[in-house]
Design an enzyme around this catalytic site. Structure first.
Site, PDB file in Angstrom:
ATOM      1  CB  CYS A  84      -0.978  -0.063   1.182  1.00  0.00           C
ATOM      2  SG  CYS A  84      -2.321   1.107   0.992  1.00  0.00           S
ATOM      3  CG  HIS A 171      -3.722  -3.909   2.909  1.00  0.00           C
ATOM      4  ND1 HIS A 171      -2.735  -3.422   3.739  1.00  0.00           N
ATOM      5  CD2 HIS A 171      -4.339  -2.827   2.384  1.00  0.00           C
ATOM      6  CE1 HIS A 171      -2.753  -2.108   3.709  1.00  0.00           C
ATOM      7  NE2 HIS A 171      -3.726  -1.713   2.898  1.00  0.00           N
ATOM      8  CD  GLU A 173      -1.308  -6.304   5.185  1.00  0.00           C
ATOM      9  OE1 GLU A 173      -1.017  -6.726   4.052  1.00  0.00           O
ATOM     10  OE2 GLU A 173      -1.463  -5.099   5.446  1.00  0.00           O
TER      11      GLU A 173
END
Ligand code: XMP
Length: 517
Positions: A84, A171, A173
């Site tokens: 990001c 993202h 994660e």
């Protein structure tokens, strides 16, 4: 030990990135964006991940530590993955063009894969990913290769031709990116070539070694609260130095009903040779008199704890010899949330065992300082600590003082203790009890009107707070059954003198925190 560094640019998922690396078996540490890295520091660093963040990349972002650090990574050939904001930062650093604002993307979106290679190896033509950004990378310099596009044609992933720099606008994660772990694993294992398989349990030997080396043949006074962290820390210290650990439990007068007795029984059962309870309720209450500000309460309590430990150490020295060390159950998020790992992370709450007064003489030993809570529990299981100790809900060092709005008095403590005991008795009947991270009462020093019999009352408010969490960094509200909530509320309002209203806190963390104060 091989490690991955996660550079924190203030993104809400920074801890999640670090957690994911560890789940994939690679040890990771978070550092502040202001840290200027050196060759020595980077010796075992196999890769770097630049987190998301709330800002726009400007020229200023590319000055100072970030420029120096990226230059150093390139020089040492350490791979970097930008996520990001980190993606935009790396792209801009290499000369890409960014566009601020424009076409924000939030939530689940569709990604078009241009080249299923490098960190995107094995992905299909389109994939669902989680986005949360308003700025974007709109073109790349020659030495960066686009790997994926977002739905409006912006660069959503890239790699550098030399294979060292990688960026993803989305993202990986978060759980909402289904192939996220696959992408991170490719970065860790294929690009960074991490070989070791890290587990929290595999740390036991090195932690024991650290304690042995630090303490030598000295004595440790262990700050023992009966909570998971200090119990696991006490086991590790005992494993390292045997009965030269003296567990000291401070009854600070701010404990829950029956807590002191429970902890004394448990430590007796766990066979600790030296377990000492110090009665310090008067001292703590005296020090807290009139203090309203929660951070001030924390500061006073922290200092008083250290004072009590120091005095106890001096007292025990007369019999056992010099006490040089204080054992503490500090864990990784305590240090990060208290900004002990770098100044970029704002101080959210100064956890009591992190900010230590400079007059303190004892030196600190913290066996768990690099582990997250669930990792601590895993270590505890391996060490054979009884399940009932490992499953205890976390209880903050400043105890009930930070669950009472306004000044802490004996009367307020009495009210809160009674209410909390009722909640604990009731909540155990809830079908989702085992998924509760913490459930407790908070006493609000505001008065509202009620009616009891034919009398008007003007009493205080109890808040029921119950959350689910994995590591206290984020939390969601427990979905307790109405029956249980209504039963607890009715009993508290009817049985606890001074309370005529009970409310349920429906806020997750963020934006709230778990504790109210
Ligand atoms: P917050 O309220 O920051 O809490 O979301 C996160 C976790 O930390 C505990 N907590 C503390 N623990 N000293 C502690 O030892 C403190 O000052 C403190 N403040 C919060 C809280 O109970 C939760 O588990």
């Amino acid at each position: 030990m091989e490690k991955i560094l996660v550079i924190d640019y203030g993104g809400q998922y920074t801890h999640l990135i670090s957690r994911r690396c560890r789940e994939l078996g690679v040890y990771s540490e978070i550092i502040s964006q202001d840290t200027v890295l050196s060759h020595e520091y980077l010796v075992n660093v196999k890769g770097v991940i630049l987190s998301g963040g709330p800002r726009t990349v400007t020229k200023a972002e590319l000055q100072g530590p970030i420029r120096e650090n990226i230059t150093l990574f390139a020089e040492l050939q350490i791979p970097a993955l930008g996520i990001c904001f980190g993606h935009q930062l790396l792209a801009k650093f290499k000369g890409a063009q960014l566009e601020a604002g424009g076409n924000p993307e939030y939530g689940m979106t569709n990604l078009k894969i241009i080249r299923a290679e490098g960190i995107l190896q094995g992905l299909s033509e389109t994939e669902n990913v989680w986005m949360s950004h308003s700025d974007q990378v709109i073109n790349l310099p020659d030495d960066l290769v686009p790997l994926a596009e977002s739905r409006d044609g912006h660069i959503a992933a890239f790699s550098s031709k030399d294979g060292f720099l990688h960026g993803v606008q989305f993202h990986p994660e978060v759980a909402h990116t289904p192939k996220g772990m696959h992408i991170l694993e490719l970065f860790l294992r294929k690009i960074c070539r991490c070989k070791e398989h890290w587990t929290p349990e595999s740390q036991i030997d090195s932690i024991v070694k650290y304690v042995k080396e630090t303490v030598g043949d000295g004595l440790v006074l262990m700050g023992t609260s009966g909570g998971v962290d200090s119990t696991v820390a006490a086991y590790l210290i005992r494993k390292a130095i045997g009965d030269r650990i003296f567990c000291v439990f401070v009854d600070n007068g701010l404990l829950r009903l029956g807590e002191r007795e429970d902890v004394e029984t448990a430590f007796n059962e766990m066979g600790f040779k030296h377990f000492i309870t110090v009665d310090a309720g008067e001292l703590f209450l005296d020090r807290l008199k009139g203090i309203e500000d929660p951070e001030e309460k924390r500061k006073v309590i922290a200092e008083t704890f250290i004072q009590v430990f120091e005095e106890k150490a001096r007292e025990l020295e007369a019999i056992h010899g010099k006490f040089e060390f204080l054992g503490q159950g500090t864990i990784y998020p305590d240090r990060v949330e208290s900004a002990a790992t770098g100044k970029a992370t704002a101080v959210i709450k100064s956890h009591h065992n992190v900010r230590l007064p400079d007059w303190m003489q004892l030196k600190v030993v913290e066996p768990l300082k690099d582990l997250y809570k669930d990792e601590v529990r895993q270590v505890g299981e391996t060490l054979g600590i009884p399940e009932y100790m490992l499953q205890r809900q976390p209880f903050p060092g400043p105890s009930l003082a930070i669950r009472i709005g306004g000044p802490v008095t004996r009367e307020q403590l009495e009210i809160l203790r009674k209410a909390d005991a009722i909640l604990q008795e009731t909540i155990i009947e809830d079908p989702s009890y085992s998924s509760i991270w913490q459930a407790f009462c908070v006493l609000l020093p505001i008065r509202t009107v009620g009616v009891m019999g034919d009398e008007r009352t003007y009493d205080q408010v109890i808040v029921i707070r119950s959350v689910e969490s994995r590591d206290a960094m984020t939390a969601s509200v427990s979905r307790l059954s109405w029956n249980v909530l209504l039963k607890a509320a009715s009993r508290i309002a009817n049985e606890v003198k001074g309370i005529n209203r009970v409310v349920y806190d429906l806020t997750s963390k963020p934006p709230a925190t778990i504790e109210w104060y």
